[in-house]
Design a protein around this motif. Structure first.
Motif, PDB file in Angstrom:
ATOM      1  N   ARG A 144       6.966  -5.021   1.549  1.00  0.00           N
ATOM      2  CA  ARG A 144       6.251  -4.177   1.234  1.00  0.00           C
ATOM      3  C   ARG A 144       6.236  -2.790   0.171  1.00  0.00           C
ATOM      4  O   ARG A 144       7.068  -2.624  -0.169  1.00  0.00           O
ATOM      5  N   TYR A 147       4.877   0.142  -1.791  1.00  0.00           N
ATOM      6  CA  TYR A 147       3.585   1.095  -1.881  1.00  0.00           C
ATOM      7  C   TYR A 147       3.787   2.245  -3.050  1.00  0.00           C
ATOM      8  O   TYR A 147       4.535   2.125  -3.755  1.00  0.00           O
ATOM      9  N   PRO A 174      -0.502  -2.633   9.589  1.00  0.00           N
ATOM     10  CA  PRO A 174      -0.985  -2.650   8.279  1.00  0.00           C
ATOM     11  C   PRO A 174      -2.129  -2.415   8.023  1.00  0.00           C
ATOM     12  O   PRO A 174      -2.639  -2.618   6.639  1.00  0.00           O
ATOM     13  N   SER A 175      -2.785  -1.449   8.370  1.00  0.00           N
ATOM     14  CA  SER A 175      -3.959  -0.572   8.053  1.00  0.00           C
ATOM     15  C   SER A 175      -3.768  -0.018   6.586  1.00  0.00           C
ATOM     16  O   SER A 175      -4.749  -0.352   6.281  1.00  0.00           O
ATOM     17  N   GLY A 176      -2.694   0.336   6.161  1.00  0.00           N
ATOM     18  CA  GLY A 176      -2.701   0.924   4.862  1.00  0.00           C
ATOM     19  C   GLY A 176      -3.404   2.377   4.805  1.00  0.00           C
ATOM     20  O   GLY A 176      -3.575   3.125   3.499  1.00  0.00           O
ATOM     21  N   ARG A 198       0.828   5.172   0.801  1.00  0.00           N
ATOM     22  CA  ARG A 198       0.175   3.909   1.439  1.00  0.00           C
ATOM     23  C   ARG A 198       0.912   2.520   1.148  1.00  0.00           C
ATOM     24  O   ARG A 198       0.570   2.103   0.351  1.00  0.00           O
ATOM     25  N   VAL A 225       0.551  -1.074   0.010  1.00  0.00           N
ATOM     26  CA  VAL A 225      -0.522  -2.035  -0.909  1.00  0.00           C
ATOM     27  C   VAL A 225      -1.113  -3.042  -0.023  1.00  0.00           C
ATOM     28  O   VAL A 225      -0.017  -3.546   0.515  1.00  0.00           O
ATOM     29  N   ASP A 226      -2.429  -3.549   0.277  1.00  0.00           N
ATOM     30  CA  ASP A 226      -3.018  -4.844   0.689  1.00  0.00           C
ATOM     31  C   ASP A 226      -2.060  -6.032   0.506  1.00  0.00           C
ATOM     32  O   ASP A 226      -2.034  -5.812  -0.745  1.00  0.00           O
ATOM     33  N   ASN A 227      -2.994  -7.199   0.428  1.00  0.00           N
ATOM     34  CA  ASN A 227      -2.582  -8.450   0.358  1.00  0.00           C
ATOM     35  C   ASN A 227      -2.871  -8.579  -1.503  1.00  0.00           C
ATOM     36  O   ASN A 227      -2.171  -9.386  -1.755  1.00  0.00           O
ATOM     37  N   GLU A 275      -3.303  -6.608  -3.834  1.00  0.00           N
ATOM     38  CA  GLU A 275      -2.688  -6.060  -4.894  1.00  0.00           C
ATOM     39  C   GLU A 275      -0.961  -6.519  -4.468  1.00  0.00           C
ATOM     40  O   GLU A 275      -0.500  -6.586  -5.730  1.00  0.00           O
ATOM     41  N   ARG A 276      -0.780  -7.092  -3.225  1.00  0.00           N
ATOM     42  CA  ARG A 276       1.096  -7.463  -3.455  1.00  0.00           C
ATOM     43  C   ARG A 276       0.421  -8.900  -4.183  1.00  0.00           C
ATOM     44  O   ARG A 276       1.488  -8.772  -4.438  1.00  0.00           O
TER      45      ARG A 276
END
Length: 829
Positions: A732, A734, A774-776, A791, A793-795, A797-798
């Motif tokens: 992940r 960040y 995975p709440s970020g 924090r 990154v969400d999916n 953004e990834r």
């Protein structure tokens, strides 16, 4: 007997002049008739018999001449036949007014056919009679100041000695077919109102014709064992030298003619054209010459009668007829009878009611049969495209064994040092298919001051005037090119293709007394920038001249990468504009001059043809580069077109990244720039500060991040480097937990409070357990000994970050290919 001008046109011109000369002519005629003939000692043997027997008088004259020549002396015919020592008769004849002292030789010759009418007069067969009936000594036949009203017949004459006919006047033609001389042929300061013809002749000595006036000169299949000296002479019409072999020099320096043609000839010495002037054409074609010197050679002026489109324009001499100090050609042109002959020719050319000659739009410069034995004007540059009306100095398909020097070329000019008007003919200096074993020395302007030479590019007339001055060199080779590249801002264009030089020098060119390039200490290696500026004037659709100069620079140990780059850029541009014509505006392949294109030419369905760049078309304008519009068509065209597009794409990339692979070091800067750009995008665009690799062990406390730094980006740019495996196995990413783009390394008060509340429950550290949380939510992390509030990154953004890294890898592949192409050169079109 001669007639002024050509046929009825000439007689009409004479009639027009008669009104102006009538009053002055009557007074002069009266004074001449009243003037006594200068007395001179005449031997008793030639005294006129009391019974007036003309035949006996002629026999007596020939008896005296035979006795004089047998004694090794020469006969001077003016003012009366006299035997004098050799080389003294010319001064006596000149003092007696031979050959320029009479106003009308036609009138004198019309007074009768016997010798008593004029003691200077000799028959057409006089030389043959002396050679056959009297015989000569080794000194030959030397006659000075004679009048040949019916011309002179030398056909089939075999004279084992010298023939001298200096300061004589010939009203008819001089026929020297199959002439054989064991000595020299002397025709110095003669006036021939008709044609001098040498065909299949052999002269063991030299030809001396300096200071002469000849209406037309025709020399064919003739051998001269010495030199040919015809300095300060005038040939009113054509001077045709075809298959002429001269063992020494051929000098036409300070001479004037309408057209000079040297075809299929061999001149072992120097062809000297210094200070010569032609009305229409210089043409050297298929000849072998020892050296060429053409200092201040060129053309005169264009005379315009009338204004606008209906004006009558014709070429005329300038320096040969006027200027200071006065030259011998000016003396010839100003003499009464020659002036009348020349004026008749000028009126014939300029008469507004007479149609112009066929084959050309320039009056007085015809082509075809009236131009004599000169072949029809060839197309230049590209086959099948005729040249517009022009004045041409051409050296075609010839070989010059040593030096070729052309300095201070005289372009055809307008009157009174003015800029040429629309309709002014172009002047072309063409060196096509010529091989020069030594130095090629060229100075197109020679420091001459004029309104045209002072014209510069910002002037609105610059492009139009530049198109009227053209240097063409197609298939030209030389041992060394010596040029003053500083003249690139002068108003002229070039058409260059197929050049080859062993060396290149920068110098103010000059021609030495030995007719070679005398450069000395002034010669230096030209700057690459100066050569690039000069080559920018080339209007031919070719990049080859850049290669020729690059090879010459490299032979001298000079880095010529700039020339190679420009050459490949031109070749690439030619391919690009076939698919994308608007790219022409950004492509350096077009001439520096923004000259409007000529009239459109018919084109097929797939190819839109245009006049080639720099080609002087029918309008005298310079066209644009021929572009192929539209996609290719025909069998297999789709595959061919796709292959061409791919090749063009790689070519453009290679050009932009490494100057066609010639400067691979530029790839390093592109790579550094790429890494910097992607780091800025990830850091400030996405706010990414680090990542956690897959399989990282769990630990208590702040999360340990790996930086997204230069090594990370370099490993993605060039994956085969394999710097760290974890760069390619990422659990992940960040980003900072503050506002987007915030990169504060020290958490604020709010972050500290949040961290403190999480510390109350040690199991609540989402940053340490990204897979389980995975709440970020923000959490603390350690990066390079600093504590950050981050924090994950969400999916979405990834996915975007993965796309950016994939693009980085593609760029890395391209840069790798560029480096390979730079290290292993491949041919380019």
């Amino acid at each position: 007997m001669r007639r002024r001008g050509y046929g009825s046109g000439g007689r009409l011109a004479v009639a027009l002049m008669a009104v102006g000369w009538m009053a002055a002519g009557s007074m002069v005629a009266a004074s001449v008739s009243a003037a006594p003939v200068p007395a001179a000692p005449v031997p008793a043997a030639v005294a006129t018999p009391q019974d007036g027997d003309a035949e006996r008088s002629v026999k007596a004259k020939f008896a005296m001449m035979a006795a004089c020549l047998a004694a090794g002396d020469e006969v001077v015919m003016a003012p009366a036949p006299t035997c004098v020592p050799q080389r003294t008769g010319a001064a006596i004849a000149e003092k007696a007014g031979m050959p320029l002292g009479e106003r009308d030789w036609d009138k004198i010759c019309a007074t009768g056919h016997d010798a008593d009418a004029d003691p200077r007069r000799l028959g057409r067969d006089a030389v043959k009679r002396l050679a056959r009936d009297v015989g000569t000594t080794s000194s030959g036949i030397r006659i000075v100041g004679a009048l040949f009203c019916d011309g002179l017949d030398l056909a089939d004459l075999d004279l084992p000695a010298t023939l001298v006919l200096d300061r004589s006047v010939f009203e008819g033609p001089v026929d020297a077919r199959n002439l054989r001389l064991a000595g020299d042929l002397g025709l110095e300061h003669v006036v021939v109102f008709d044609t001098v013809r040498l065909a299949h002749a052999r002269i063991e000595g030299s030809v001396r014709a300096g200071g002469s006036f000849v209406r037309r000169l025709r020399v064919h299949d003739t051998q001269v064992a010495g030199s040919w000296q015809q300095k300060a002479a005038v040939v009113l019409l054509d001077a045709d030298l075809v298959r002429l072999a001269v063992a020494g020099d051929l000098s036409l320096a300070h001479s004037a003619f309408t057209r000079l043609s040297v075809q299929a000839s061999r001149i072992d010495g120097t062809l000297s054209l210094d200070d010569s002037e032609a009305r229409c054409t210089y043409r050297v074609d298929g000849s072998t010459i020892g050296a060429v010197s053409a200092r201040n050679a060129g053309f005169g002026r264009i005379v315009a009668v009338g204004v606008g489109a209906g004006a009558v324009r014709y070429a005329w001499w300038r320096r040969a007829v006027a200027g200071r100090p006065a030259s011998h050609t000016q003396t010839l042109f100003r003499s009464a009878d020659i002036a009348a002959e020349v004026e008749a020719e000028r009126r014939r050319i300029a008469h507004p009611e007479w149609p112009p000659e066929t084959g050309t739009g320039l009056r007085g410069c015809p082509g075809g049969e009236e131009a004599g034995d000169i072949a029809p004007e060839r197309s230049g540059g590209l086959a099948g495209i005729p040249m517009s009306p022009h004045l041409a100095f051409s050296v075609l398909d010839s070989e010059v064994r040593s030096a070729f020097c052309l300095a201070g070329f005289a372009w055809a000019s307008a009157g009174h040092d003015e800029l040429p008007e629309p309709g002014h003919p172009a002047t072309v200096l063409a060196l096509d298919g010529t091989r020069i074993g030594g130095d090629l020395v060229i100075d197109l302007w020679g420091g001459r001051q004029s309104a045209v030479a002072a014209l510069r590019a910002p002037h609105p007339e610059f492009a139009r005037v530049a198109a009227l001055h053209r240097l063409e060199a197609v298939g030209l080779t030389a041992g060394a090119a010596i040029y003053n590249f500083a003249d690139h801002d002068k108003p002229y264009v070039t058409y260059l293709e197929g050049l080859r030089f062993a060396r290149v020098h920068q110098a103010p060119p000059g021609c030495g007394v030995d007719h070679g390039g005398r450069i000395g200490r002034a010669a230096t290696q030209p700057r690459i920038e100066a050569v690039l500026h000069w080559l920018g004037k080339n209007t031919a659709p070719s990049a080859q001249p850049f290669l020729a100069f690059a090879e010459a620079f490299e032979a001298a140990g000079v880095d010529a990468a700039a020339l190679h780059i420009r050459r490949r850029t031109l070749a690439l541009c030619e391919r690009v504009v076939r698919w994308l014509p608007p790219a022409t505006a950004y492509c350096p392949s077009l001439p520096a001059l923004a000259v409007p294109a000529g009239p459109a030419r018919p084109a097929g369905p797939a190819v839109a043809a245009a006049e080639p760049a720099g080609w002087i078309g029918t309008t005298g304008s310079v066209g644009t580069l021929p572009l192929v519009a539209g996609l290719p068509s025909g069998s297999g065209s789709e595959a061919t077109g796709l292959s061409d597009l791919v090749g063009i794409g790689f070519g453009v990339i290679l050009w932009g990244l490494a100057d066609h692979g010639l400067r691979p070091s530029k790839v390093v800067w592109w790579a550094l720039g790429t890494l910097a750009g992607f780091w800025l995008l990830l850091r400030f665009g996405f706010g990414v500060v680090g990542f956690v690799p897959a399989g990282a062990p769990d630990r208590e406390g702040p999360l340990g991040l790996r930086p997204v730094g230069p090594l990370f980006l370099l490993d993605h740019l060039i994956p085969f480097l394999g710097i760290r495996d974890e760069h390619h196995a990422i659990a992940r990413f960040y980003r900072t937990a503050g506002p987007a783009g915030s990169g504060s390394a020290t958490p604020g008060a709010a972050a500290t409070a949040t961290a403190a509340s999480q510390d109350q429950d040690p199991t609540q550290h989402p940053a340490q357990h990204p897979d389980r949380d995975p709440s970020g939510r923000p959490g603390q992390a350690r990066l390079r000994r600093r504590t950050l509030l981050v924090r994950p990154v969400d999916n979405a953004e990834r996915a975007r970050i993965d796309h950016v890294l994939a693009l980085l890898r593609v760029i890395g592949i391209v840069l790798t290919i560029v480096v390979v192409l730079a290290v292993i050169p491949v041919p380019t079109r």
